[in-house]
Design a protein around this motif. Structure first.
Motif, PDB file in Angstrom:
ATOM      1  N   ARG A  37      63.257  18.890  45.055  1.00 53.60           N
ATOM      2  CA  ARG A  37      64.635  18.840  45.537  1.00 53.60           C
ATOM      3  C   ARG A  37      64.985  20.497  45.794  1.00 53.60           C
ATOM      4  NH1 ARG A  37      68.116  15.055  42.453  1.00 53.60           N
ATOM      5  NH2 ARG A  37      66.689  13.920  40.970  1.00 53.60           N
ATOM      6  N   PRO A  38      65.586  20.686  46.815  1.00 56.45           N
ATOM      7  CA  PRO A  38      65.886  22.110  47.281  1.00 56.45           C
ATOM      8  C   PRO A  38      66.358  23.042  46.108  1.00 56.45           C
ATOM      9  CG  PRO A  38      67.125  20.503  48.931  1.00 56.45           C
ATOM     10  CD  PRO A  38      66.721  19.721  47.410  1.00 56.45           C
ATOM     11  N   ASP A  39      67.075  22.420  45.029  1.00 60.43           N
ATOM     12  CA  ASP A  39      67.258  23.375  43.850  1.00 60.43           C
ATOM     13  C   ASP A  39      66.373  23.400  42.862  1.00 60.43           C
ATOM     14  OD1 ASP A  39      67.685  20.776  43.303  1.00 60.43           O
ATOM     15  OD2 ASP A  39      69.792  21.267  42.364  1.00 60.43           O
TER      16      ASP A  39
ATOM     17  N   ARG B 189      57.546   9.535  55.213  1.00 57.58           N
ATOM     18  CA  ARG B 189      56.124   9.687  56.132  1.00 57.58           C
ATOM     19  C   ARG B 189      55.419  10.685  55.239  1.00 57.58           C
ATOM     20  NH1 ARG B 189      58.778  11.005  61.740  1.00 57.58           N
ATOM     21  NH2 ARG B 189      59.901   9.309  61.977  1.00 57.58           N
ATOM     22  N   THR B 190      55.770  11.204  54.202  1.00 59.12           N
ATOM     23  CA  THR B 190      54.896  12.404  53.807  1.00 59.12           C
ATOM     24  C   THR B 190      53.805  11.730  52.708  1.00 59.12           C
ATOM     25  OG1 THR B 190      54.775  14.398  52.545  1.00 59.12           O
ATOM     26  CG2 THR B 190      56.298  12.608  51.755  1.00 59.12           C
ATOM     27  N   SER B 191      52.869  12.561  52.576  1.00 63.64           N
ATOM     28  CA  SER B 191      51.661  12.105  51.803  1.00 63.64           C
ATOM     29  C   SER B 191      52.014  12.822  50.496  1.00 63.64           C
ATOM     30  CB  SER B 191      50.285  12.402  52.513  1.00 63.64           C
ATOM     31  OG  SER B 191      50.036  13.756  52.646  1.00 63.64           O
ATOM     32  N   LEU B 192      53.006  14.134  50.447  1.00 58.08           N
ATOM     33  CA  LEU B 192      53.123  14.754  49.140  1.00 58.08           C
ATOM     34  C   LEU B 192      53.398  14.061  47.947  1.00 58.08           C
ATOM     35  CD1 LEU B 192      54.664  17.824  51.014  1.00 58.08           C
ATOM     36  CD2 LEU B 192      52.208  17.517  50.511  1.00 58.08           C
ATOM     37  N   LYS B 193      53.256  14.495  46.934  1.00 60.11           N
ATOM     38  CA  LYS B 193      53.596  13.720  45.728  1.00 60.11           C
ATOM     39  C   LYS B 193      55.124  14.268  45.172  1.00 60.11           C
ATOM     40  CE  LYS B 193      49.811  11.615  44.508  1.00 60.11           C
ATOM     41  NZ  LYS B 193      49.313  11.747  46.051  1.00 60.11           N
ATOM     42  N   PRO B 194      55.673  13.550  44.485  1.00 61.86           N
ATOM     43  CA  PRO B 194      57.263  14.226  43.996  1.00 61.86           C
ATOM     44  C   PRO B 194      56.822  15.115  42.963  1.00 61.86           C
ATOM     45  CG  PRO B 194      56.742  11.800  43.363  1.00 61.86           C
ATOM     46  CD  PRO B 194      55.781  12.240  44.421  1.00 61.86           C
ATOM     47  N   CYS B 195      57.664  16.152  42.984  1.00 64.08           N
ATOM     48  CA  CYS B 195      57.354  17.217  41.774  1.00 64.08           C
ATOM     49  C   CYS B 195      57.728  16.703  40.503  1.00 64.08           C
ATOM     50  CB  CYS B 195      58.426  18.127  42.078  1.00 64.08           C
ATOM     51  SG  CYS B 195      58.728  19.434  40.748  1.00 64.08           S
ATOM     52  N   ARG B 196      57.100  17.053  39.340  1.00 59.65           N
ATOM     53  CA  ARG B 196      57.657  16.457  38.078  1.00 59.65           C
ATOM     54  C   ARG B 196      58.586  17.185  37.292  1.00 59.65           C
ATOM     55  NH1 ARG B 196      51.500  15.248  35.456  1.00 59.65           N
ATOM     56  NH2 ARG B 196      51.040  14.038  37.210  1.00 59.65           N
ATOM     57  N   ILE B 197      58.859  18.404  37.743  1.00 60.99           N
ATOM     58  CA  ILE B 197      59.952  19.013  37.169  1.00 60.99           C
ATOM     59  C   ILE B 197      61.198  18.603  37.571  1.00 60.99           C
ATOM     60  CG2 ILE B 197      61.118  21.573  36.797  1.00 60.99           C
ATOM     61  CD1 ILE B 197      58.176  22.414  37.425  1.00 60.99           C
ATOM     62  N   CYS B 198      61.635  18.542  38.944  1.00 63.85           N
ATOM     63  CA  CYS B 198      62.881  18.241  39.432  1.00 63.85           C
ATOM     64  C   CYS B 198      63.069  16.484  39.902  1.00 63.85           C
ATOM     65  CB  CYS B 198      63.271  19.089  40.765  1.00 63.85           C
ATOM     66  SG  CYS B 198      61.917  18.762  42.022  1.00 63.85           S
TER      67      CYS B 198
END
Ligand SMILES: [Zn+2]
Length: 187
Positions: free
Chosen positions: A154-156, A173-182
């Motif tokens: 998330r931007p914040d 479309r992204t191959s990136l994984k979601p952050c586990r903090i936000c």
């Protein structure tokens, strides 16, 4: 009245009668809050006033025709006083009708002003779009990632706070994984 008697005979049961009654009460309420009740007051006022005036004229004509005081009293009471009462009642209904119209207009205006203020408030607080009633429409969610990162945020999120080199991420479309903090994909 014949229809309600027939229906009563058909349905018979107390439950059926109750549901029919509540339907009717709902109908009355709906009409009362809508335009129908206004119209009713206007029409009733418009009918009562001339009827009252006609009664007064008839009472006058009747009283003028007879020399007996007791007979004139009858005409005075049923023609004059009743007619006067009807004129007053009609005038009051007419007045109430215009009052209702005025109140409805001012309510509509208030709603429009509040909606406009909602739009202004939303624009001032960061450009979220709002619908006609001033409720905020959920803005399309935005996600970011650092140029070399393998996760998006998330931007914040604290992990990207203060960074100016983040790029927008299209989650579809992204191959990136979601952050586990936000946890950008939650809620
Ligand atoms: Zn994050």
């Amino acid at each position: 009245m014949t229809t309600s008697v027939e229906t009563l005979g058909e349905r018979g049961s107390a439950a059926g009668l109750m549901s029919r009654l509540s339907d009717q009460v709902r109908g009355v309420r709906t009409r009362a809050s809508g335009f129908g009740y206004d119209r009713l007051m206007m029409v009733a006022g418009g009918v009562l006033m001339p009827v009252g005036i006609i009664l007064i004229l008839l009472g006058w004509a009747g009283a003028a025709r007879t020399p007996f005081a007791w007979e004139q009293n009858d005409y005075l009471i049923s023609g004059g006083i009743l007619g006067l009462g009807l004129v007053f009642a009609g005038g009051f209904l007419y007045f109430s009708y215009w009052n209702t119209v005025r109140i409805n207009e001012s309510r509509t205006q208030t709603r429009q002003v509040i909606a406009a203020l909602g739009r202004v408030e939303a624009l001032l607080s960061g450009g979220a779009s709002v619908d006609d009633t001033g409720r905020a429409i959920a803005a399309p969610r935005r996600f970011v990632a650092t140029p070399s990162g393998s996760i998006f945020h998330r931007p914040d999120c604290a992990a990207v706070a203060g960074r100016t080199d983040v790029k927008d991420v299209n989650v579809a479309r992204t191959s990136l994984k979601p952050c586990r903090i936000c946890n950008p994909l939650d809620g």
